[in-house]
Every structure is written in structure tokens, then in C-alpha cells.
Write an enzyme that holds these catalytic residues in place. Sequence first.
Site, PDB file in Angstrom:
ATOM      1  N   CYS A   7       9.821 -22.641  -7.994  1.00 22.79           N
ATOM      2  CA  CYS A   7       8.994 -21.704  -7.261  1.00 22.79           C
ATOM      3  C   CYS A   7       9.833 -20.485  -6.947  1.00 22.79           C
ATOM      4  CB  CYS A   7       8.343 -22.441  -6.139  1.00 22.79           C
ATOM      5  SG  CYS A   7       8.518 -22.323  -4.499  1.00 22.79           S
ATOM      6  N   CYS A  79       4.172 -22.842  -7.280  1.00 21.63           N
ATOM      7  CA  CYS A  79       3.685 -21.710  -6.490  1.00 21.63           C
ATOM      8  C   CYS A  79       2.162 -21.631  -6.614  1.00 21.63           C
ATOM      9  CB  CYS A  79       4.337 -20.421  -6.954  1.00 21.63           C
ATOM     10  SG  CYS A  79       4.281 -20.221  -8.733  1.00 21.63           S
ATOM     11  N   CYS A  87       4.418 -16.359  -9.794  1.00 18.58           N
ATOM     12  CA  CYS A  87       5.120 -17.556 -10.252  1.00 18.58           C
ATOM     13  C   CYS A  87       6.192 -17.157 -11.253  1.00 18.58           C
ATOM     14  CB  CYS A  87       4.150 -18.520 -10.926  1.00 18.58           C
ATOM     15  SG  CYS A  87       3.119 -19.424  -9.796  1.00 18.58           S
TER      16      CYS A  87
END
Length: 159
Positions: A7, A79, A87
Site C-alpha cells: 500500500c 489500498c 495504489c
Amino acid sequence: MNILFLCTGNSCRSLISEAVFNHLAPAGWKAISAGSQPTGRLNERALALLADKGIPTEGYYSKSWDDLPLTPDVVVTVCASAAGETCPAYLGPVLRTHWGVDDPSHVVGTEEEIGAAFERAYAILRARIEAFLALPLDTLAQDRARFKAELDKIGVLLP
């Protein structure tokens, strides 16, 4: 097999994923987490939640995807792009899938509401990791297209 949970900040969702995966995974499987722009610290609520669940976090830290100690076989982004997050895109010869989960560290509200957001993120990630570990991995390792399709299906599972 090595799994990278990726992430942006590597402080909450990817940490939870790394810890839960390593707690549940069979011997020889390893998860790590990283961020494209790591915060440099782990979220205290995420650490407390994992401790409450009996999941160890010793040795985990917020790290950059530039400093990975191993090469992943599978990269899972966690994410929530629908929430306007960007992302990170991992490049390389790996299987990639997206398991978007809203970031509980951005929830504003009462202690109960914030706690519920962390519990929800944990429940989603744990359910998806359990589904991943229940796959016929020996068979899927021979069929990358089917493996990717199964990973993508898991990315929409809710507990």
C-alpha cells in the site's frame, strides 16, 4: 512462496495483512509488507488490534518497497482506490491482485466508530487471507491465469 502486501504508507492495512498471513500460513510461506511512500511508523491502533487477536508483530516495521528483503511471487495491493488513494503499481514478473480495503486510520468519529473501522478492516483482510490459504495452491501454481483469477475473486470477498 513469498507474498508482498503493498500500500502507500505501510502502517496499517498492509501491516495487518502481513501479520495475519504469517500467523496463519504454513511453513515455507512468508508475507512481507511495504509501501511506496512509507510513513516510517506502524499505526498504534493496528498494533493493538493485532495484539488483542493474539497475532505477533515483533520485528515488523514500516518499510519501502525499494528495500525488500526478498522477491515476491505474489503482490497484493490493499489500498482503496475508490476512496481516492493512488495504489502503487509493482512492476516485475509476479502475480498481481488488488484487495482494496478502506483505511481505518482515516476514520474520524467516536472511539467506538474508529474501533469498528479497524475491526472491519481486520475481518475483511483475515477472510481474504483464509480464502487464499484454502486455495489448491499446488494445482494453481501450474496455471498462472487461473491462479490470478482466483486471487482476483478473493479481492471482493467480505466476511
